[in-house]
Design a protein around this motif. Structure first.
Motif, PDB file in Angstrom:
ATOM      1  N   ILE A  13      46.664 -14.227 -57.929  1.00 37.82           N
ATOM      2  CA  ILE A  13      46.314 -14.058 -56.512  1.00 37.82           C
ATOM      3  C   ILE A  13      47.495 -14.415 -55.622  1.00 37.82           C
ATOM      4  O   ILE A  13      47.844 -13.668 -54.698  1.00 37.82           O
ATOM      5  CB  ILE A  13      45.079 -14.918 -56.149  1.00 37.82           C
ATOM      6  N   HIS A  14      48.134 -15.540 -55.906  1.00 33.91           N
ATOM      7  CA  HIS A  14      49.281 -15.958 -55.091  1.00 33.91           C
ATOM      8  C   HIS A  14      50.428 -14.960 -55.193  1.00 33.91           C
ATOM      9  O   HIS A  14      51.066 -14.637 -54.185  1.00 33.91           O
ATOM     10  CB  HIS A  14      49.761 -17.348 -55.497  1.00 33.91           C
ATOM     11  N   HIS A  15      50.663 -14.470 -56.392  1.00 30.11           N
ATOM     12  CA  HIS A  15      51.730 -13.491 -56.583  1.00 30.11           C
ATOM     13  C   HIS A  15      51.425 -12.209 -55.806  1.00 30.11           C
ATOM     14  O   HIS A  15      52.297 -11.669 -55.126  1.00 30.11           O
ATOM     15  CB  HIS A  15      51.908 -13.192 -58.074  1.00 30.11           C
ATOM     16  N   SER A  16      50.192 -11.735 -55.903  1.00 29.26           N
ATOM     17  CA  SER A  16      49.789 -10.538 -55.160  1.00 29.26           C
ATOM     18  C   SER A  16      49.901 -10.777 -53.663  1.00 29.26           C
ATOM     19  O   SER A  16      50.345  -9.909 -52.916  1.00 29.26           O
ATOM     20  CB  SER A  16      48.349 -10.152 -55.498  1.00 29.26           C
ATOM     21  N   HIS A  17      49.498 -11.939 -53.235  1.00 31.95           N
ATOM     22  CA  HIS A  17      49.569 -12.290 -51.821  1.00 31.95           C
ATOM     23  C   HIS A  17      51.010 -12.204 -51.335  1.00 31.95           C
ATOM     24  O   HIS A  17      51.294 -11.637 -50.284  1.00 31.95           O
ATOM     25  CB  HIS A  17      49.011 -13.705 -51.610  1.00 31.95           C
ATOM     26  N   ARG A  18      51.910 -12.746 -52.096  1.00 31.65           N
ATOM     27  CA  ARG A  18      53.322 -12.749 -51.712  1.00 31.65           C
ATOM     28  C   ARG A  18      53.858 -11.321 -51.619  1.00 31.65           C
ATOM     29  O   ARG A  18      54.603 -10.989 -50.704  1.00 31.65           O
ATOM     30  CB  ARG A  18      54.121 -13.566 -52.724  1.00 31.65           C
ATOM     31  N   ILE A  19      53.456 -10.458 -52.548  1.00 28.15           N
ATOM     32  CA  ILE A  19      53.922  -9.070 -52.542  1.00 28.15           C
ATOM     33  C   ILE A  19      53.351  -8.289 -51.368  1.00 28.15           C
ATOM     34  O   ILE A  19      54.073  -7.620 -50.642  1.00 28.15           O
ATOM     35  CB  ILE A  19      53.552  -8.370 -53.874  1.00 28.15           C
ATOM     36  N   TYR A  20      52.031  -8.378 -51.166  1.00 27.95           N
ATOM     37  CA  TYR A  20      51.371  -7.555 -50.154  1.00 27.95           C
ATOM     38  C   TYR A  20      51.559  -8.062 -48.734  1.00 27.95           C
ATOM     39  O   TYR A  20      51.423  -7.308 -47.788  1.00 27.95           O
ATOM     40  CB  TYR A  20      49.883  -7.419 -50.468  1.00 27.95           C
ATOM     41  N   HIS A  21      51.877  -9.310 -48.591  1.00 22.91           N
ATOM     42  CA  HIS A  21      52.048  -9.867 -47.248  1.00 22.91           C
ATOM     43  C   HIS A  21      53.439 -10.469 -47.095  1.00 22.91           C
ATOM     44  O   HIS A  21      53.612 -11.548 -46.533  1.00 22.91           O
ATOM     45  CB  HIS A  21      50.983 -10.931 -46.969  1.00 22.91           C
ATOM     46  N   SER A  22      54.426  -9.765 -47.575  1.00 22.14           N
ATOM     47  CA  SER A  22      55.786 -10.290 -47.564  1.00 22.14           C
ATOM     48  C   SER A  22      56.340 -10.458 -46.146  1.00 22.14           C
ATOM     49  O   SER A  22      57.304 -11.167 -45.944  1.00 22.14           O
ATOM     50  CB  SER A  22      56.714  -9.394 -48.388  1.00 22.14           C
ATOM     51  N   ASN A  23      55.685  -9.812 -45.174  1.00 21.09           N
ATOM     52  CA  ASN A  23      56.146  -9.963 -43.797  1.00 21.09           C
ATOM     53  C   ASN A  23      55.683 -11.280 -43.177  1.00 21.09           C
ATOM     54  O   ASN A  23      55.985 -11.577 -42.029  1.00 21.09           O
ATOM     55  CB  ASN A  23      55.661  -8.790 -42.938  1.00 21.09           C
ATOM     56  N   GLY A  24      54.903 -12.066 -43.927  1.00 17.83           N
ATOM     57  CA  GLY A  24      54.458 -13.357 -43.443  1.00 17.83           C
ATOM     58  C   GLY A  24      53.214 -13.325 -42.591  1.00 17.83           C
ATOM     59  O   GLY A  24      52.780 -14.343 -42.085  1.00 17.83           O
ATOM     60  N   ARG A  25      52.630 -12.164 -42.419  1.00 23.29           N
ATOM     61  CA  ARG A  25      51.428 -12.036 -41.594  1.00 23.29           C
ATOM     62  C   ARG A  25      50.250 -11.625 -42.457  1.00 23.29           C
ATOM     63  O   ARG A  25      50.252 -10.549 -43.038  1.00 23.29           O
ATOM     64  CB  ARG A  25      51.650 -11.006 -40.498  1.00 23.29           C
ATOM     65  N   CYS A  26      49.260 -12.449 -42.507  1.00 27.48           N
ATOM     66  CA  CYS A  26      48.058 -12.149 -43.280  1.00 27.48           C
ATOM     67  C   CYS A  26      46.988 -11.579 -42.360  1.00 27.48           C
ATOM     68  O   CYS A  26      46.730 -12.136 -41.285  1.00 27.48           O
ATOM     69  CB  CYS A  26      47.492 -13.413 -43.928  1.00 27.48           C
ATOM     70  N   PRO A  27      46.357 -10.496 -42.773  1.00 28.84           N
ATOM     71  CA  PRO A  27      45.215 -10.026 -41.988  1.00 28.84           C
ATOM     72  C   PRO A  27      44.075 -11.037 -42.092  1.00 28.84           C
ATOM     73  O   PRO A  27      44.013 -11.826 -43.037  1.00 28.84           O
ATOM     74  CB  PRO A  27      44.847  -8.693 -42.641  1.00 28.84           C
ATOM     75  N   ALA A  28      43.174 -11.027 -41.145  1.00 32.69           N
ATOM     76  CA  ALA A  28      42.073 -11.996 -41.114  1.00 32.69           C
ATOM     77  C   ALA A  28      41.227 -11.948 -42.371  1.00 32.69           C
ATOM     78  O   ALA A  28      40.682 -12.965 -42.802  1.00 32.69           O
ATOM     79  CB  ALA A  28      41.208 -11.748 -39.884  1.00 32.69           C
TER      80      ALA A  28
END
Length: 105
Positions: free
Chosen positions: A82-97
């Motif tokens: 999950i953390h790895h996927s998070h880093r890849i998909y939100h590499s711009n530093g902005r997480c959607p709600a």
């Protein structure tokens, strides 16, 4: 229960804790296959060979500890994915709600 030598032959010694127990599970039975004991034991810093002269059984207490360790390792693996996927998909530093890890912000 008899001697320790006899216990090794009859399966009363736990392979993991080396204690004499009345109730053990043999590592090469259908029950052990269902529980995936050999797979879980491979995560430990020991080697188990069907033809070595060491006990082929584990006690219930070690079984529960092994299960807990395996569950923890699986949880860590899932979390890491999950953390790895998070880093890849939100590499711009902005997480959607709706992001499960938005609380990391």
């Amino acid at each position: 229960m008899g001697s320790t030598a006899k216990a090794v032959v009859t399966g009363f010694i736990c392979r993991l804790c080396s204690e004499q127990k009345k109730s053990v599970i043999h590592l090469y039975t259908e029950k052990a296959k269902k529980l995936e004991l050999l797979k879980k034991i491979k995560l430990l810093p020991i080697s188990v060979d069907k033809f070595d002269n060491l006990p082929k059984t584990i006690c219930n207490q070690c079984l529960h500890r092994l299960e807990a360790q395996y569950d923890l390792l699986e949880k860590i693996r899932r979390s890491n994915t999950i953390h790895h996927s998070h880093r890849i998909y939100h590499s711009n530093g902005r997480c959607p709600a709706e992001c499960l890890l938005a609380w990391f912000r």
